[in-house]
Design a protein around this motif. Sequence first.
Motif, PDB file in Angstrom:
ATOM      1  N   UNK A 193       7.750 -13.764  78.805  1.00 36.54           N
ATOM      2  CA  UNK A 193       6.473 -13.212  78.365  1.00 36.54           C
ATOM      3  C   UNK A 193       6.430 -13.398  76.862  1.00 36.54           C
ATOM      4  N   UNK A 194       5.635 -14.340  76.417  1.00 34.42           N
ATOM      5  CA  UNK A 194       5.572 -14.647  74.997  1.00 34.42           C
ATOM      6  C   UNK A 194       4.797 -13.574  74.244  1.00 34.42           C
ATOM      7  N   UNK A 195       3.680 -13.173  74.803  1.00 33.49           N
ATOM      8  CA  UNK A 195       2.887 -12.077  74.246  1.00 33.49           C
ATOM      9  C   UNK A 195       2.233 -11.307  75.386  1.00 33.49           C
ATOM     10  N   UNK A 230      14.275 -10.771  76.102  1.00 37.25           N
ATOM     11  CA  UNK A 230      14.893 -11.921  76.758  1.00 37.25           C
ATOM     12  C   UNK A 230      13.978 -12.584  77.776  1.00 37.25           C
ATOM     13  N   UNK A 231      14.267 -13.863  78.055  1.00 38.65           N
ATOM     14  CA  UNK A 231      13.600 -14.539  79.155  1.00 38.65           C
ATOM     15  C   UNK A 231      14.348 -14.240  80.447  1.00 38.65           C
ATOM     16  N   UNK A 248      16.405 -15.932  82.008  1.00 40.20           N
ATOM     17  CA  UNK A 248      17.799 -16.386  81.983  1.00 40.20           C
ATOM     18  C   UNK A 248      18.623 -15.580  80.981  1.00 40.20           C
ATOM     19  N   UNK A 249      18.046 -14.469  80.502  1.00 38.76           N
ATOM     20  CA  UNK A 249      18.720 -13.542  79.603  1.00 38.76           C
ATOM     21  C   UNK A 249      18.980 -14.135  78.222  1.00 38.76           C
ATOM     22  N   UNK A 250      18.092 -15.007  77.751  1.00 38.12           N
ATOM     23  CA  UNK A 250      18.180 -15.566  76.404  1.00 38.12           C
ATOM     24  C   UNK A 250      17.151 -14.865  75.528  1.00 38.12           C
ATOM     25  N   UNK A 251      17.589 -14.366  74.375  1.00 37.51           N
ATOM     26  CA  UNK A 251      16.704 -13.702  73.426  1.00 37.51           C
ATOM     27  C   UNK A 251      15.676 -14.704  72.914  1.00 37.51           C
ATOM     28  N   UNK A 252      14.388 -14.346  72.962  1.00 38.27           N
ATOM     29  CA  UNK A 252      13.351 -15.334  72.679  1.00 38.27           C
ATOM     30  C   UNK A 252      13.141 -15.578  71.187  1.00 38.27           C
ATOM     31  N   UNK A 253      13.479 -14.626  70.308  1.00 38.27           N
ATOM     32  CA  UNK A 253      13.341 -14.904  68.861  1.00 38.27           C
ATOM     33  C   UNK A 253      14.104 -13.898  68.011  1.00 38.27           C
TER      34      UNK A 253
END
Length: 620
Positions: free
Chosen positions: A276-278, A354-355, A357-362
């Motif tokens: 979810x980007x925004x 996170x996305x 895949x559990x990666x922090x988006x920024x």
Amino acid sequence: MKHMLKMALGLTLGVMVAAPAFAQDQFSDVPANHWAYDSIANLKAEGILVGYPDYKYRGARLATRYEMAVAINAAYTKLMRMIDGLSEKIGTGGGDGVTSEQLNELKAQIEEMKGWGTAIDDLKKLVNEFESELTGIGNDVDEMKKRLGSLEGRVKVLEDKQFPVDISGDVNFLVYAGNSRDKRAGMNKEGRLVGVNEKGGNSQTGLTRDLNVYHEIGINLKGTNTEGPKWNATIAYGNMYGNSNAAGNAGVLADLVNFPANGTGYTDNIQGAFRIDKAAVNFDTSLVGLKFNAEIGRVGVKVAPYILQRADDTLYFANERWDDGEYRMDGAKLVFDFSGVDFVLVGGKNSGRNDSANVDINPIAGAFVDTTLGAVLGFNVGTFGKLNLAYLYHDSDTAAAATTPNRMNTFGVDGNAKFGNINLKGGYTKTILTHNSKNIGLDRLNQAAYLNAGYDSSNWGVSGEFRKVQMNFGAPGDWRRIGTFWNPTNFQSITAMAYFKPTANVKLSYTGEFGETREAVAGIPAKSKIESHIANVDYTLNSSWNVGLGYEEVRVKLAGPDIRQRWATVGFGYKLGTNSLLNFAYEYGSVRQPATWGNASASGADYRGGFLTTQLTVRF
């Protein structure tokens, strides 16, 4: 069908007005070579104008008032069906199983209705003129007049109708391929290795074995309501993120989200993930009598390049989501407007967003910031400029040693002004790193300042800039890179920039930066000279094709071999349509790296190789 009503009414009314001297039971003929022939043929094809039994329009035959009454009745019936049909479709949101093409057609039909006012007036006149003939073929003329009288109101209601959700987005396909040269891997401007085989321990290879294919789709959703809270959301899916794999390589956006180690290559062996980007709700409200706008949810926040702005580290991937400079935070942004003075409060969590895949988006500032609070006060300077004062508090939730920073306070001012063709920009920022509130010796050499003055004409422009960034300055911003050093620190420089457009299709540009380091850091002595040259030629061949040539060189002078980075690029862009673009570029680089310079580590090696990039973007 869109223009059929207007053609029918225009034809019948035109004939009626143009021939008042004819007998009341007939109109003059429209010959086959008359300008109205095509319109008549279309009307016959749609069943609006009735011709002879063999459906051929013969010049010797006159159209009777009876036939005109039939045409008017057909136009009236079709108009009522169209409006009733649109009312039903809009009332049900387009109906079950409706396709995007049908939705677009429906929107176009609603837009077409804006030109129906004149047609409705004409139809009213025709009904009055041919009242007896219409009655003769079985019409209730009083009912026709009544319904026509209410049409303008119904059309206005339909014009004001909107779909509850506006949907847009983009689909991106990206291909990266690298090749080594002279048995050496290459290095691109991001400091990433190219021409390496990740399945062979990053050994040197060619384009086909260093080939990575990426994809991302973004869907923007926006509420169309005109009253009450408004909302928007952006959802994306793709394989451009990704942690480093066994060979140490990572995805396209790893520079932005994972800060890969120096000398990292690319890999597409990455799990696709949703994010979810925004997603935010926006509304106007008031507090103790003060009106303000509130945006709550996953919001985008930026202030200025040297204060708070997400770095555009994805040099070879162009996309609005990644290039807007906004950090994503789960929190709120409040904007107070005091007639020329803006006061903005922001606050939220920005780590662990996170996305799937559990990666922090920024992550912010090397992923050490978990929470951000801040305030920005903006002043209009007359009618020609704007001045912003900012304070930001960045805090970490992670336990850290007493000598390790876990908090950063940022104080900054940034402004711009325009006097005709003259543009001025400048700013000053100071960051203080502490452990909780304890000073740990990082409260010096922690400032940045810049001043830029430029002149723009119709086909040329020049500007000059001074900037100084000290070694302990740590604001999470986005200021101009020097070669592989993104957001460079520990230097001061002056920069000259110029562009010239000799024709409407050609643009020449040059940026030259000259400076020196301030302190001895990472094997680079103090007062080491820095030079950077960037030259570009952009040429628009036609409405579909454009071509670009570029050259960049960076040199840091050392006692021994200098750091020297050079890249030459040729690129092509092709517009596949209004919303589609295909870009190709090939970059050849030669990099000598005796000491660490930003993302390029001190390997002592020479890097030579090429980097081929292809991006296809389709917007909808």
